[in-house]
Design a protein around this motif. Sequence first.
Motif, mmCIF file in Angstrom:
data_model
loop_
_atom_site.group_PDB
_atom_site.id
_atom_site.type_symbol
_atom_site.label_atom_id
_atom_site.label_comp_id
_atom_site.label_asym_id
_atom_site.label_seq_id
_atom_site.Cartn_x
_atom_site.Cartn_y
_atom_site.Cartn_z
ATOM 1 N N ALA A 764 -8.148 50.507 23.379
ATOM 2 C CA ALA A 764 -7.058 50.639 22.417
ATOM 3 C C ALA A 764 -6.912 49.354 21.629
ATOM 4 C CB ALA A 764 -5.768 50.970 23.153
ATOM 5 N N SER A 765 -7.000 48.278 22.342
ATOM 6 C CA SER A 765 -6.820 47.027 21.618
ATOM 7 C C SER A 765 -7.970 46.806 20.650
ATOM 8 C CB SER A 765 -6.699 45.860 22.592
ATOM 9 O OG SER A 765 -7.723 45.907 23.539
ATOM 10 N N ILE A 766 -9.130 47.237 21.072
ATOM 11 C CA ILE A 766 -10.245 47.108 20.137
ATOM 12 C C ILE A 766 -9.968 47.911 18.894
ATOM 13 C CG2 ILE A 766 -12.643 47.773 19.776
ATOM 14 C CD1 ILE A 766 -13.141 47.026 22.685
ATOM 15 N N ARG A 767 -9.491 49.055 19.137
ATOM 16 C CA ARG A 767 -9.181 49.911 18.008
ATOM 17 C C ARG A 767 -8.170 49.250 17.126
ATOM 18 N NH1 ARG A 767 -8.763 54.120 20.913
ATOM 19 N NH2 ARG A 767 -6.550 53.804 21.168
ATOM 20 N N ARG A 768 -7.152 48.740 17.758
ATOM 21 C CA ARG A 768 -6.090 48.116 16.974
ATOM 22 C C ARG A 768 -6.621 46.913 16.233
ATOM 23 N NH1 ARG A 768 -2.950 47.203 21.664
ATOM 24 N NH2 ARG A 768 -2.846 49.208 22.646
ATOM 25 N N ASN A 769 -7.420 46.207 16.921
ATOM 26 C CA ASN A 769 -7.972 45.033 16.254
ATOM 27 C C ASN A 769 -8.731 45.436 15.013
ATOM 28 O OD1 ASN A 769 -6.965 43.124 17.941
ATOM 29 N ND2 ASN A 769 -8.689 43.186 19.351
ATOM 30 N N LYS A 770 -9.481 46.452 15.177
ATOM 31 C CA LYS A 770 -10.237 46.888 14.012
ATOM 32 C C LYS A 770 -9.319 47.314 12.898
ATOM 33 C CE LYS A 770 -14.365 48.338 16.420
ATOM 34 N NZ LYS A 770 -15.096 49.469 16.956
ATOM 35 N N GLU A 771 -8.334 48.024 13.303
ATOM 36 C CA GLU A 771 -7.402 48.464 12.267
ATOM 37 C C GLU A 771 -6.746 47.276 11.620
ATOM 38 O OE1 GLU A 771 -6.448 52.501 14.695
ATOM 39 O OE2 GLU A 771 -5.253 50.704 14.919
ATOM 40 N N THR A 772 -6.354 46.372 12.462
ATOM 41 C CA THR A 772 -5.742 45.175 11.896
ATOM 42 C C THR A 772 -6.708 44.474 10.962
ATOM 43 O OG1 THR A 772 -4.576 44.929 13.985
ATOM 44 C CG2 THR A 772 -4.534 43.049 12.481
ATOM 45 N N ASN A 773 -7.946 44.459 11.375
ATOM 46 C CA ASN A 773 -8.925 43.834 10.499
ATOM 47 C C ASN A 773 -8.942 44.487 9.143
ATOM 48 O OD1 ASN A 773 -9.689 41.975 12.340
ATOM 49 N ND2 ASN A 773 -11.506 43.062 13.038
ATOM 50 N N THR A 774 -8.953 45.784 9.185
ATOM 51 C CA THR A 774 -8.984 46.453 7.881
ATOM 52 C C THR A 774 -7.746 46.118 7.081
ATOM 53 O OG1 THR A 774 -8.868 48.291 9.415
ATOM 54 C CG2 THR A 774 -10.244 48.556 7.463
ATOM 55 N N VAL A 775 -6.656 46.161 7.774
ATOM 56 C CA VAL A 775 -5.420 45.866 7.045
ATOM 57 C C VAL A 775 -5.464 44.459 6.477
ATOM 58 C CG1 VAL A 775 -2.958 45.541 7.293
ATOM 59 C CG2 VAL A 775 -4.076 47.459 8.414
#
Lengths: 810, 176
Positions: A764-775
Motif C-alpha cells: 500500500a505504501s508503495i502504491r501511495r508513494n507512487k501516487e504521491t510521486n505522480t502528484v
Amino acid sequence: MRGGGSSGAEPGCKMEGLTLSEAEQRYYCDLFSYCDTESTKKVASNGRVLELFRAAQLPNDVVMQIMELCGATRLGYFGRSQFYIALKLVAVAQSGLPLRVESLNTVKDLPLPRFVVSKNEQESRHTALYSSDADNPASYSGVIPPPPGRIQVKKGSVSHDAVQQRTSTDQQESTSPVVSPQQSPPTSPHTWRKHNRHPSGGNNERPLAGPGPFWAPFSEAQPGSSTSSDPIWSGHSPPPHQENWVSFADTPPTSALLAMHPASVQDQTTVRTVASATTTNEIRRQSSSYDDPWKITDEQRQYYVNQFKTIQPDLNGFIPGSAAKEFFTKSKLPILELSHIWELSDFDKDGALTLDEFCAAFHLVVARKNGYDLPEKLPESLMPKLIDLEDSTEVGEQTGEVGYSSSPAEAPPSKSPSMPSLNQTWPELNQSSEQWETFSERSSSSQTLTQFDSNIAPADPDTAIVHPVPIRMTPSKIHMQEMELKRTGSDHANPTSPLLVKPPDLSEENKMGSSVKFTAGNTVNGYSSSDSYASDPEQIGSTVTRQRSHSGTSPDNTAPPPPPPRPHPSHSRSSSLDMNRSFSVTPGQQQAGVVAYPPAVPPRPQPSQGAGPHVHRPVDAEGLIAHTSTSPQQIPEQPNFADFSQFEAFAVSGVNKEEDDEIETHSEVLQVEKAADSASSLRVAKADGRVEDKAPANVPTSAGKGTTPLAPPPKPIRRRLKSEDELRPEAEEHTQKTGVIAAVLASQPSIPRSVGKDKKAIQASIRRNKETNTVLARLNSELQQQLKDVLEERISLEVQLEQLRPFSHL
Amino acid sequence: MATAGPRAHRASRESRSPHVTPGRGGAGREDGGGGDKMAVCIAVIAKENYPLYIRSVPTENELKFHYTVHTSLDVVDEKISAMGKALVDQRELYLGLLYPTEDYKVYGYVTNSKVKFVMVVDSSNTALRDNEIRSMFRKLHNSYTDIMCNPFYNPGDRIHSRSFDNMVNSMMMQVC
C-alpha cells in the motif's frame, strides 16, 4: 554390457563396438548423467531418456526404432551403452541417414545429436530442478524467479542440465557441459554443480508421469508406481517436465506457472508427508516422486494456490465447476482435454474442485500446454492428499481416503454410493458448491487480491494461465476502513476541522482528518521531535524572502529548497492571488491529490470546503490537505495567535495536513499522524514566525492559504490576497510543493510501523508513494509553469519601472 | 521384469496411442476386466432419444446393435409410460429385460432425467443374472453422473470421457 559403464569419461571409449569421439563421449556422458536420475550410473532414467528423444525432434517411430536398435527395448532400460548407442542413432537420424546399426561406427563426422531446448526451458529446468530439490532451498529460491522459466524441463534442456550436472556430480568436471549446437550454454552449470544431487531430485522430478512411472518399474520395481506407470507411459511421451508454463490467454502466465510449480511441489511434499505415516506408501512415494514428472514444485504449488484464492479465497473451500470451467477454458485447451483433465483431477467427483484438485488440474493443464500427454489416470503425486492437511472438509476427507487408496484405479470410493444416494448427494454438493461460489464471490476481497499482485507480476509472459488478476487501484477495504476510522475520529475531534474546509483532495482530507486527530494529541511531541522542524526556519526565511521580493527573487530559491515541511503562509497568499491559475490548476491538483491518496479516499471530509482555498492553489492541493489535517491541531493553537496568525496557522496546518496525508499514504496511520503532528506543529511555528515577519498582507495571504480548512474565512481572504500578491504564486507553490515534499519525506521514515500487515502495508505504501510521486510531478510541472509566468510578469514590471523612472525624476 | 517392461510398455503404448481407445475396432468400448459381466453393446440415449454414447463389441455388426438399441427405445418409452402413472420419483430406474431376441437380450434403465441406458447382452451368457445387470446399470449411472459433474461437459453432447470409456470397456465382453 554396460560398456564403459561407470566413469564413461574415457575419450573415444568403445562400447559395444561404438566408437565415440572425445566430444561425443563427453556429451554422451553428460547426457547420461542427466538421464541417470537415480544416480545409478548405469541406467538412464527412461523418463529422461524419452524427454531427450523428444527434444531431438524425431518422429516417434524413429525413436522407437532407435530404442530397438540400441537394445533398450530388449533390456527394458537404458544402460550406458544402450544410451550411448541411442544418442548416436539420434545423431544419425538427425543427419537424415537411415538408422542402421552399422551406421554407428561408419558414419564419420557426425554432428552431436541435437536436442532442442529453449533457453527458457533450460532456465526453467534449472529452476525446477532447484525448486524441486528439497534439499537445496537456496537453489530453490533461485529457481523461482522466472516463472516461465520454470521448470522447463523439456527434453534437450533437461538433458542438457542433466548432462551438466552429471558433469559436476559424476565426473567432477568443471568444464562447461557439452552443449549441443542448438542449446545455449545454460547458466546453470555452476549452480548445478553445487547441486550435486542427481538431477532427478530437482526438476527432473517434474517430468510428468510418463517417464516417471515408466522408469519406476525398471529401477524401483514398485507395484504402485508400475501400475501407474504403465498406463501413463503408454499414454505418451516423455514426462512432461514442468515446462513452460501453460500460456493461458489472460493474465500473467508466468505467475500462474510459477504458482503452479510451488503448488505442485508442495503437493508432492504433502503427499510425502502423508505417506510418511505409512512406511510403504512413503517409500513408494518418495522413490516415485524423485522422478515423478507430475510432481508439482513449490513455486508451482504456490501459484496454483494463489490462483485458487482468486476464485475461492477459502483454501478449504471448493471451486464450483462453472468457475473452474471458465478458468481453465482460458488455457485454450480443447474442451475434450479439459474435460479429461477435469475427470482426472476431480477426485471425489463432486463437480467442484478443492485446493488439491485444483492444483492437480492446473498442473495437468500446464503439462498439457507444454506438450505432455495427459495420463490415463491421475498420477499419484497429483492425487489429493490422504490426510487433508488443511483440516479436512468433507471433501478433504473423501479426498484423503481416496488418495490413500491411491491406486489410480477406480473412481473414488465416494462414488460408490447407490444411485439414489448419489443423486441426492449430488444436488447437495451442487448446492454447496453454489454456496461456495457465492461465498467466494462475496468474500473475494481486495485484500487478497492485492496480495497477489506482486506474485503475479513476475509471471512468465509466455506461459501460465492468463488469469485476470485484478490489480487494485482503489483503496482496499481495509484501507478504507482504516481511513474511515481515522476520519471519523478526526471529525469528531475537530468539528471545524479543515477537513471540512478542504475541498480539493478529499482523500487527503480524509487522511488529514485522521492524522489530524492524532496530531492534535501529539502536537507537543511532534513539535519537539519533528524532523521538519529544523527546516522550518529555513522555510520561514525563504518564505519571507520570497514574499519580500516580489520581483521574483527567485522563485527558484524557494522552489528548490529541501523539502520543507510546510508551505509557508506566503504560499497561500501567492497562490490565492493567481486565481485563474489556481482555479485551473487546482482542480487538477485536487484530482491528483485525490488520486494520489486513494487509501484516504473513504472519508472525504468536505469537498466543498476545500474548493475555495484549494482553487487558488493548484499546488496547494496537497498543502490543503495538510492544512485540513493540521487544522484540528491548529484549532487549539489558534487562540494563541492573532487572527492573522490563525490564518497562518491554518495555512501551515493545511500544509501540514497535506504532508500528513502524504504521510499517511506512505506509512501506517499512526505514524502518519505523528508526523502530521510534528509537521503541523512545525507549521504552526512557521506560521508564527511568518506572522511576525510578514506584513499583514502576508498574513492574510497565508491565512487564506492556511485557512483552507475553515471554509468561510479563508475564501474571502484568499481572494483578496490573490489580487494582492500575484507575484507570489510561484513562491507559494514552491513552498507548498516543498512542504508537500517535506511531508512526504517526513512520512517516509515513519512508514514502517504497521503491525499486522507488513506486506500489505508495504504494498500500500508503495502504491501511495507512487501516487504521491505522480502528484508531485504534476505539482512540479505546474510550479514550473507558474514560475515562468511570474518571471514574465517581473520582466514586464521592470520594464514599466524603467519607463516610469524618468518621470519620477522629473 | 526388465525385459517384460519395455514390451509391456510398448504394448500398452500401442494400445493407448489413440487416447480414446476405440477398443478393438468398433465403437464399442471393450473392457476385458469384468469377466462376469459382459455386455455386447452398451448405449446411452439422451432424453430426446438420440444416442449420447454407443459402444459394441466390434466383432459383431455394429449396425445391428445400433438398430437393436434404436428399436428398444420404443419398449423403453412404453415401460416409462406404463409406470408413469406413479410419481416419477417412485418409478423404478431399472427397467429390466426389454425384450429378448434369439441371440441376445436387451435390458433397459432410465434415469430420472430420462436418460436411458440400454444394454445388449448375449443370450448365451446364462451366468448373467438380473442383479448383475442391475449393478452394471448402477455403474453406468454413476459414471454418467460423474460425466455430468464435469463442467466441461455440455449435457446433450456426445460422451467422450475416457473414464466412461474405461468403465464401459470393463463391462463389455472382451474379445481377444
